[in-house]
Scaffold this active site. Structure first.
Site, PDB file in Angstrom:
ATOM      1  N   ASN A 148      -6.066   5.047  -0.711  1.00 30.74           N
ATOM      2  CA  ASN A 148      -5.284   5.614   0.398  1.00 30.74           C
ATOM      3  C   ASN A 148      -4.946   7.086   0.179  1.00 30.74           C
ATOM      4  O   ASN A 148      -4.739   7.822   1.140  1.00 30.74           O
ATOM      5  CB  ASN A 148      -4.015   4.798   0.647  1.00 30.74           C
ATOM      6  CG  ASN A 148      -4.311   3.568   1.485  1.00 30.74           C
ATOM      7  OD1 ASN A 148      -5.336   3.505   2.164  1.00 30.74           O
ATOM      8  ND2 ASN A 148      -3.430   2.579   1.436  1.00 30.74           N
ATOM      9  N   SER A 181       0.836  -1.202   0.000  1.00 27.78           N
ATOM     10  CA  SER A 181       0.000   0.000   0.000  1.00 27.78           C
ATOM     11  C   SER A 181       0.867   1.247   0.000  1.00 27.78           C
ATOM     12  O   SER A 181       0.391   2.348  -0.215  1.00 27.78           O
ATOM     13  CB  SER A 181      -0.937   0.012   1.208  1.00 27.78           C
ATOM     14  OG  SER A 181      -0.228  -0.206   2.390  1.00 27.78           O
ATOM     15  N   HIS A 223      -3.752  -4.290  -4.932  1.00 27.06           N
ATOM     16  CA  HIS A 223      -3.916  -3.781  -3.564  1.00 27.06           C
ATOM     17  C   HIS A 223      -5.300  -4.136  -3.021  1.00 27.06           C
ATOM     18  O   HIS A 223      -6.313  -3.672  -3.552  1.00 27.06           O
ATOM     19  CB  HIS A 223      -3.694  -2.260  -3.568  1.00 27.06           C
ATOM     20  CG  HIS A 223      -3.754  -1.647  -2.217  1.00 27.06           C
ATOM     21  ND1 HIS A 223      -4.280  -0.400  -1.988  1.00 27.06           N
ATOM     22  CD2 HIS A 223      -3.369  -2.108  -0.999  1.00 27.06           C
ATOM     23  CE1 HIS A 223      -4.201  -0.121  -0.692  1.00 27.06           C
ATOM     24  NE2 HIS A 223      -3.663  -1.146  -0.077  1.00 27.06           N
ATOM     25  N   GLU A 241      -7.341  -2.696  -6.139  1.00 31.40           N
ATOM     26  CA  GLU A 241      -6.741  -1.710  -7.040  1.00 31.40           C
ATOM     27  C   GLU A 241      -5.658  -2.432  -7.839  1.00 31.40           C
ATOM     28  O   GLU A 241      -4.808  -3.110  -7.258  1.00 31.40           O
ATOM     29  CB  GLU A 241      -6.115  -0.557  -6.238  1.00 31.40           C
ATOM     30  CG  GLU A 241      -7.140   0.349  -5.593  1.00 31.40           C
ATOM     31  CD  GLU A 241      -6.513   1.430  -4.712  1.00 31.40           C
ATOM     32  OE1 GLU A 241      -7.022   2.556  -4.718  1.00 31.40           O
ATOM     33  OE2 GLU A 241      -5.529   1.148  -4.000  1.00 31.40           O
TER      34      GLU A 241
HETATM   35  N1  3HC Z   1     -14.115 -11.989   7.865  1.00 27.22           N
HETATM   36  C1  3HC Z   1     -13.336 -11.102   8.497  1.00 27.22           C
HETATM   37  N2  3HC Z   1     -13.828 -10.136   9.294  1.00 27.22           N
HETATM   38  C2  3HC Z   1     -15.159 -10.044   9.412  1.00 27.22           C
HETATM   39  C3  3HC Z   1     -16.024 -10.933   8.769  1.00 27.22           C
HETATM   40  C4  3HC Z   1     -15.459 -11.949   7.961  1.00 27.22           C
HETATM   41  N3  3HC Z   1     -16.203 -12.876   7.339  1.00 27.22           N
HETATM   42  N4  3HC Z   1     -17.309 -10.596   9.069  1.00 27.22           N
HETATM   43  C5  3HC Z   1     -17.229  -9.545   9.892  1.00 27.22           C
HETATM   44  N5  3HC Z   1     -15.946  -9.174  10.091  1.00 27.22           N
HETATM   45  C6  3HC Z   1     -15.483  -8.240  11.122  1.00 27.22           C
HETATM   46  C7  3HC Z   1     -15.666  -6.793  11.325  1.00 27.22           C
HETATM   47  O1  3HC Z   1     -14.631  -6.007  11.048  1.00 27.22           O
HETATM   48  C8  3HC Z   1     -16.005  -6.674  12.831  1.00 27.22           C
HETATM   49  O2  3HC Z   1     -15.161  -7.128  13.867  1.00 27.22           O
HETATM   50  P1  3HC Z   1     -15.678  -7.373  15.411  1.00 27.22           P
HETATM   51  O3  3HC Z   1     -16.802  -8.317  15.503  1.00 27.22           O
HETATM   52  O4  3HC Z   1     -14.496  -7.955  16.084  1.00 27.22           O
HETATM   53  O5  3HC Z   1     -16.079  -6.036  15.956  1.00 27.22           O
HETATM   54  C9  3HC Z   1     -17.030  -7.595  12.805  1.00 27.22           C
HETATM   55  O6  3HC Z   1     -16.398  -8.634  12.071  1.00 27.22           O
HETATM   56  C10 3HC Z   1     -18.233  -6.850  12.429  1.00 27.22           C
HETATM   57  O7  3HC Z   1     -19.041  -7.721  11.886  1.00 27.22           O
HETATM   58  P2  3HC Z   1     -20.480  -7.284  11.473  1.00 27.22           P
HETATM   59  O8  3HC Z   1     -21.124  -8.511  10.975  1.00 27.22           O
HETATM   60  O9  3HC Z   1     -21.114  -6.561  12.602  1.00 27.22           O
HETATM   61  O10 3HC Z   1     -20.168  -6.169  10.387  1.00 27.22           O
HETATM   62  P3  3HC Z   1     -20.513  -6.142   8.859  1.00 27.22           P
HETATM   63  O11 3HC Z   1     -20.394  -7.508   8.280  1.00 27.22           O
HETATM   64  O12 3HC Z   1     -21.781  -5.429   8.709  1.00 27.22           O
HETATM   65  O13 3HC Z   1     -19.324  -5.211   8.272  1.00 27.22           O
HETATM   66  C11 3HC Z   1     -17.167  -4.583   7.600  1.00 27.22           C
HETATM   67  C12 3HC Z   1     -18.011  -5.460   8.548  1.00 27.22           C
HETATM   68  C13 3HC Z   1     -17.377  -5.051   6.155  1.00 27.22           C
HETATM   69  C14 3HC Z   1     -15.727  -4.755   7.987  1.00 27.22           C
HETATM   70  C15 3HC Z   1     -17.628  -3.073   7.687  1.00 27.22           C
HETATM   71  O14 3HC Z   1     -17.575  -2.667   9.041  1.00 27.22           O
HETATM   72  C16 3HC Z   1     -16.758  -2.157   6.879  1.00 27.22           C
HETATM   73  O15 3HC Z   1     -16.882  -2.054   5.673  1.00 27.22           O
HETATM   74  N6  3HC Z   1     -15.817  -1.420   7.519  1.00 27.22           N
HETATM   75  C17 3HC Z   1     -14.887  -0.512   6.864  1.00 27.22           C
HETATM   76  C18 3HC Z   1     -13.638  -1.263   6.479  1.00 27.22           C
HETATM   77  C19 3HC Z   1     -12.711  -0.438   5.644  1.00 27.22           C
HETATM   78  O16 3HC Z   1     -12.883   0.747   5.415  1.00 27.22           O
HETATM   79  N7  3HC Z   1     -11.625  -1.073   5.165  1.00 27.22           N
HETATM   80  C20 3HC Z   1     -10.601  -0.427   4.416  1.00 27.22           C
HETATM   81  C21 3HC Z   1      -9.462  -0.174   5.299  1.00 27.22           C
HETATM   82  S1  3HC Z   1      -8.154   0.680   4.455  1.00 27.22           S
HETATM   83  C22 3HC Z   1      -7.170  -0.536   3.859  1.00 27.22           C
HETATM   84  O17 3HC Z   1      -7.422  -1.694   4.024  1.00 27.22           O
HETATM   85  C23 3HC Z   1      -6.006  -0.058   3.061  1.00 27.22           C
HETATM   86  C24 3HC Z   1      -4.744  -0.803   3.353  1.00 27.22           C
HETATM   87  O18 3HC Z   1      -3.724  -0.230   2.581  1.00 27.22           O
HETATM   88  C25 3HC Z   1      -4.345  -0.859   4.811  1.00 27.22           C
END
Ligand code: 3HC
Length: 288
Positions: free
Chosen positions: A193, A122, A143, A155
């Protein structure tokens, strides 16, 4: 090389991104050969993968048979030589040019001439990394986003020497593993990012200035803009050190103050407040 002829892929690095790529590729039907330097890292990755699959099972997104089949397609080794003959290799090791250089040297020594390397970096430049391998024409950025099994985007970033056939194969690979791709230039931050890092750092600046509490900043963006997670919650989720590290790299490159990590974030890193993984970040997770 054609996507239909690829049945096995390699994944180097079994951290959170690597584990997510392994799971996604295995669920798409590929045999997945994983390589990491440590069995301990692999034990943690396998637990992450199993937990993720179990959540999908509970939500009835997959069946028990799907879960068992995906797990059966995955094999692990600490020896890069096990990737000899594998046509498509995802690289998701630690974000350090030195670590990546050492890995690509080892891969080049065992892999065939047609092998495609797809790096999940990234923060490092694709063209610069491609210069580390014997065949930069076969090198590309793919990515992924955290958590990889849930986030639909990849990406695709060709480097200066990447040939169109490599880009086409990466696009086909992304589709085969169920992702939607966008293609972009090899510039710091790519698209996501470039937009996300200044936004997340601005949220820290608001907190630092006392404009609102962490919970109110997150609520504002969740309820006001429909974000699934607030910007501070997201930094705790990904690891506050990740945004700090990536922000510093982009700042060094672009000298744009929007990417300079604020003092509060720097102090949090020094204090070990790295988010969920250490039990404390912008929020306290010690009871979870
Ligand atoms: N596998 C892995 N993690 C999972 C999962 C699965 N099958 N299902 C759910 N999760 C995770 C969630 O993150 C969260 O963790 P927690 O229970 O420990 O709090 C939990 O499990 C939430 O589950 P929910 O069922 O309540 O949530 P949703 O399924 O509705 O959504 C999500 C989860 C898709 C992660 C949503 O919260 C989301 O889209 N979040 C934003 C994530 C984001 O912006 N990611 C980009 C980050 S930037 C990046 O990656 C760039 C890199 O360069 C670092």
């Amino acid at each position: 090389m054609n996507i239909e002829n690829i049945t096995t892929v390699g994944v180097c690095g079994a951290g959170s991104m690597g584990a997510g790529i392994v799971q996604t590729a295995a669920q798409a039907g590929f045999q997945v050969k994983v390589v990491d330097v440590s069995e301990v890292v692999w034990a943690r990755a396998l637990k992450t993968i199993t937990t993720s699959l179990e959540r999908m099972l509970k939500k009835e997104k997959i069946s028990e048979a799907d879960m068992a089949a995906a797990l059966a397609r995955i094999s692990f080794s600490t020896d890069v030589a096990t990737l000899a003959g594998v046509p498509f290799i995802f690289e998701a090791v630690f974000e350090s040019a030195e670590v990546k250089k050492e890995l690509f040297g080892k891969l080049d020594a065992v892999c065939g001439d047609d092998v495609i390397y797809a790096t999940n970096t990234s923060s490092l430049a694709i063209t610069e990394m491609a210069a580390l391998v014997k065949r930069p024409a076969n090198f590309i950025g793919m990515h992924f986003f955290n958590p990889v099994p849930m986030m639909k985007l990849v990406e695709i970033i060709p480097g200066m020497q990447t040939v169109q056939a490599t880009t086409d194969l990466a696009l086909a690979m992304a589709e085969k593993i169920g992702k939607t791709s966008i293609t972009c230039k090899d510039t710091p931050g790519f698209v996501v990012n470039r937009l996300l890092v200044p936004y997340m750092l601005d949220a820290v600046r608001l907190l630092e200035e006392g404009v609102a509490s962490a919970a109110d900043i997150d609520t504002a963006m969740k309820l006001g803009c429909g974000m699934p997670m607030g910007p501070l919650e997201l930094q705790d989720y990904a690891g506050t050190d990740i945004g700090y590290h990536v922000g510093n790299i982009f700042y060094d490159y672009m000298k744009d103050a929007r990417f300079a990590p604020p003092g509060l974030l720097r102090n949090m890193i020094k204090a070990g407040y790295l988010g969920r993984k250490t039990g404390k970040g912008f929020y306290d997770y010690s009871d979870k």
